[in-house]
Scaffold this active site. Structure first.
Site, PDB file in Angstrom:
ATOM      1  N   ASP A 124       0.823  -1.207   0.000  1.00  0.00           N
ATOM      2  CA  ASP A 124       0.000   0.000   0.000  1.00  0.00           C
ATOM      3  C   ASP A 124       0.860   1.261   0.000  1.00  0.00           C
ATOM      4  OD1 ASP A 124      -2.426   1.319  -0.054  1.00  0.00           O
ATOM      5  OD2 ASP A 124      -2.706   1.258   2.119  1.00  0.00           O
ATOM      6  N   ARG A 172       2.260  -4.755   6.211  1.00  0.00           N
ATOM      7  CA  ARG A 172       1.501  -3.746   5.472  1.00  0.00           C
ATOM      8  C   ARG A 172       2.327  -2.480   5.393  1.00  0.00           C
ATOM      9  NH1 ARG A 172      -4.685  -2.573   4.564  1.00  0.00           N
ATOM     10  NH2 ARG A 172      -4.461  -0.721   3.288  1.00  0.00           N
ATOM     11  N   LEU A 226      -6.526  -5.103   7.505  1.00  0.00           N
ATOM     12  CA  LEU A 226      -6.257  -6.217   6.600  1.00  0.00           C
ATOM     13  C   LEU A 226      -6.828  -5.983   5.206  1.00  0.00           C
ATOM     14  CD1 LEU A 226      -6.721  -9.472   8.720  1.00  0.00           C
ATOM     15  CD2 LEU A 226      -4.639  -8.687   7.604  1.00  0.00           C
ATOM     16  N   ARG A 238      -1.240   9.125 -10.022  1.00  0.00           N
ATOM     17  CA  ARG A 238      -1.248   7.904  -9.219  1.00  0.00           C
ATOM     18  C   ARG A 238      -0.606   6.718  -9.940  1.00  0.00           C
ATOM     19  NH1 ARG A 238      -4.365   7.443  -4.798  1.00  0.00           N
ATOM     20  NH2 ARG A 238      -4.621   5.229  -5.182  1.00  0.00           N
ATOM     21  N   SER A 251      -7.303  -5.807  -5.152  1.00  0.00           N
ATOM     22  CA  SER A 251      -8.371  -6.422  -4.358  1.00  0.00           C
ATOM     23  C   SER A 251      -9.687  -6.393  -5.121  1.00  0.00           C
ATOM     24  CB  SER A 251      -8.525  -5.687  -3.023  1.00  0.00           C
ATOM     25  OG  SER A 251      -9.189  -4.457  -3.207  1.00  0.00           O
ATOM     26  N   ASN A 298       1.171   3.442  -2.894  1.00  0.00           N
ATOM     27  CA  ASN A 298       1.636   3.890  -4.216  1.00  0.00           C
ATOM     28  C   ASN A 298       1.071   5.264  -4.577  1.00  0.00           C
ATOM     29  OD1 ASN A 298       2.800   1.398  -4.453  1.00  0.00           O
ATOM     30  ND2 ASN A 298       1.325   0.600  -5.949  1.00  0.00           N
ATOM     31  N   ARG A 331      -0.058   7.705  -2.601  1.00  0.00           N
ATOM     32  CA  ARG A 331       0.527   8.790  -1.800  1.00  0.00           C
ATOM     33  C   ARG A 331       1.982   9.043  -2.173  1.00  0.00           C
ATOM     34  NH1 ARG A 331      -1.130   6.045   3.516  1.00  0.00           N
ATOM     35  NH2 ARG A 331      -1.631   4.413   1.998  1.00  0.00           N
ATOM     36  N   TRP A 332       2.684   8.006  -2.502  1.00  0.00           N
ATOM     37  CA  TRP A 332       4.076   8.154  -2.959  1.00  0.00           C
ATOM     38  C   TRP A 332       4.110   9.076  -4.180  1.00  0.00           C
ATOM     39  CZ3 TRP A 332       6.718   7.236  -7.484  1.00  0.00           C
ATOM     40  CH2 TRP A 332       8.113   7.128  -7.421  1.00  0.00           C
ATOM     41  N   ASN A 343     -10.913  -3.016  -5.257  1.00  0.00           N
ATOM     42  CA  ASN A 343     -10.206  -2.006  -6.060  1.00  0.00           C
ATOM     43  C   ASN A 343     -10.896  -1.715  -7.399  1.00  0.00           C
ATOM     44  OD1 ASN A 343      -6.945  -3.069  -4.848  1.00  0.00           O
ATOM     45  ND2 ASN A 343      -8.151  -1.319  -4.195  1.00  0.00           N
TER      46      ASN A 343
HETATM   47  C1  IPE Z   1      -5.259  -2.902  -0.076  1.00  0.00           C
HETATM   48  O1  IPE Z   1      -4.989  -1.554  -0.288  1.00  0.00           O
HETATM   49  C2  IPE Z   1      -5.303  -3.622  -1.389  1.00  0.00           C
HETATM   50  C3  IPE Z   1      -4.016  -3.780  -2.048  1.00  0.00           C
HETATM   51  C4  IPE Z   1      -2.855  -3.434  -1.577  1.00  0.00           C
HETATM   52  C5  IPE Z   1      -4.072  -4.431  -3.340  1.00  0.00           C
HETATM   53  P1  IPE Z   1      -6.167  -0.491  -0.420  1.00  0.00           P
HETATM   54  O2  IPE Z   1      -5.513   0.832  -0.555  1.00  0.00           O
HETATM   55  O3  IPE Z   1      -7.106  -0.889  -1.481  1.00  0.00           O
HETATM   56  O4  IPE Z   1      -6.906  -0.631   0.989  1.00  0.00           O
HETATM   57  P2  IPE Z   1      -7.851   0.384   1.755  1.00  0.00           P
HETATM   58  O5  IPE Z   1      -8.846   0.871   0.757  1.00  0.00           O
HETATM   59  O6  IPE Z   1      -6.976   1.500   2.252  1.00  0.00           O
HETATM   60  O7  IPE Z   1      -8.406  -0.408   2.870  1.00  0.00           O
HETATM   61  C1  IPE Z   2      -1.662   0.189  -3.270  1.00  0.00           C
HETATM   62  O1  IPE Z   2      -1.486   1.555  -3.349  1.00  0.00           O
HETATM   63  C2  IPE Z   2      -1.877  -0.443  -4.637  1.00  0.00           C
HETATM   64  C3  IPE Z   2      -3.240  -0.894  -4.857  1.00  0.00           C
HETATM   65  C4  IPE Z   2      -4.203  -0.910  -3.980  1.00  0.00           C
HETATM   66  C5  IPE Z   2      -3.543  -1.379  -6.189  1.00  0.00           C
HETATM   67  P1  IPE Z   2      -2.684   2.571  -3.295  1.00  0.00           P
HETATM   68  O2  IPE Z   2      -3.077   2.897  -4.689  1.00  0.00           O
HETATM   69  O3  IPE Z   2      -3.779   2.078  -2.431  1.00  0.00           O
HETATM   70  O4  IPE Z   2      -1.968   3.814  -2.630  1.00  0.00           O
HETATM   71  P2  IPE Z   2      -2.599   4.858  -1.617  1.00  0.00           P
HETATM   72  O5  IPE Z   2      -3.140   4.063  -0.459  1.00  0.00           O
HETATM   73  O6  IPE Z   2      -3.670   5.585  -2.356  1.00  0.00           O
HETATM   74  O7  IPE Z   2      -1.448   5.725  -1.234  1.00  0.00           O
HETATM   75 MG    MG Z   3      -4.211   2.311  -0.463  1.00  0.00          MG
END
Ligand code: IPE
Ligand code: IPE
Ligand code: MG
Length: 239
Positions: free
Chosen positions: A18, A182, A189, A31, A63, A20, A22-23, A66
């Site tokens: 998790d 995480r 989770l 994004r 997920s 990506n 925000r990075w 997602n």
């Molecule tokens: C969890 O991250 C799913 C993956 C890393 C693939 P999310 O960014 O989707 O989770 P939430 O929405 O913060 O719970």
């Molecule tokens: C995790 O990074 C990757 C996936 C869930 C596919 P995010 O895209 O959830 O990154 P944040 O949480 O918005 O920073």
């Molecule tokens: Mg995320």
């Protein structure tokens, strides 16, 4: 440097990759640039895992929830997986990586489904490390899929055991994860390995996934080595 200084290495590590988005935002990038950097990081962490002696690495890549993201982002993530299989498969195969998929294939573009299947098939006899990609994965969906198949197979209520149920999950013959990491600073989770993580040790770091490198990984493994796993028993006496 290998993992020889770690006194106890987890056999199976699951990572919720998790942070990506925000990075990328902190760098003023879209994004998807974060997802690209995150995808690049997989190689590095996989190699580190193999060097540390981890035997199974399950990565949460997409997920079932997602799909609710903007279409452009969802399509971008699908494209990244496809490109990645195309670009990295020969090298992964050569390095002895066995690729597996945990999740639903239905819902994924048929062409991508085919690539996933052939990557799994090509690498099925490799034994250096298992890279289990949780893609279109949801813990609840997995449990329902398992129940459906149990019913289809006509398993009787009195035949059902935890062991048998586990075998119907996507993870099938894989042992439960010992450690769940995480990245990105959240403490949840998010529907990852709900059944399998019953007794996993949990480790969270604020580091965003694209910045999670071998040293960060080592810290998680060192923390794991210090934990005492009790599985419901009384603590073991100090020796
Ligand atoms: C969890 O991250 C799913 C993956 C890393 C693939 P999310 O960014 O989707 O989770 P939430 O929405 O913060 O719970
Ligand atoms: C995790 O990074 C990757 C996936 C869930 C596919 P995010 O895209 O959830 O990154 P944040 O949480 O918005 O920073
Ligand atoms: Mg995320």
């Amino acid at each position: 440097m290998g993992g020889s200084e770690l006194k106890r290495v987890p056999y199976h590590v699951g990572i919720i990759m998790d942070g990506n988005g925000r990075w990328a935002r902190e760098r003023g990038l879209p994004r998807l640039a974060g997802h690209r950097a995150g995808t690049e990081n997989i190689r590095r962490v996989l190699e580190a895992a193999a060097e540390f002696g981890v035997k199974v690495l399950t990565l949460y890549a997409f997920s079932t929830e997602n799909w609710a993201r903007p279409l452009e982002e969802v399509q971008g993530l699908m494209r990244l997986l496809r490109e990645n299989i195309d670009r990295q498969l020969p090298e992964l195969h050569e390095k002895g990586v066995q690729i597996r998929h945990s999740g639903r294939l239905t819902g994924i573009d048929p062409e991508l489904q085919e690539r996933i299947r052939s990557a799994v098939e090509l690498t099925k006899d490799n034994d250096r490390i298992i890279l289990n990609v949780a893609f279109n994965y949801g813990g609840r969906a997995e449990i329902l899929d398992a129940v459906r198949r149990l019913m289809e197979d006509g398993v009787r209520p009195d035949e059902l055991t935890e062991e048998l149920f586990s075998r119907y999950l996507y993870t099938g013959d894989l042992p439960d994860p010992d450690l769940i990491i995480r990245t990105g600073g959240e403490y949840r989770l998010s529907n990852f390995l709900l059944w399998q993580a019953a007794y996993a040790e949990y480790y969270a770091t604020p580091t965003y996934w694209p910045d999670f490198d071998k040293e960060e990984f080592r810290k998680a493994l060192e923390e794991y080595a210090r934990r005492e796993r009790r599985f419901g028993r009384v603590p073991t006496p100090e020796s």
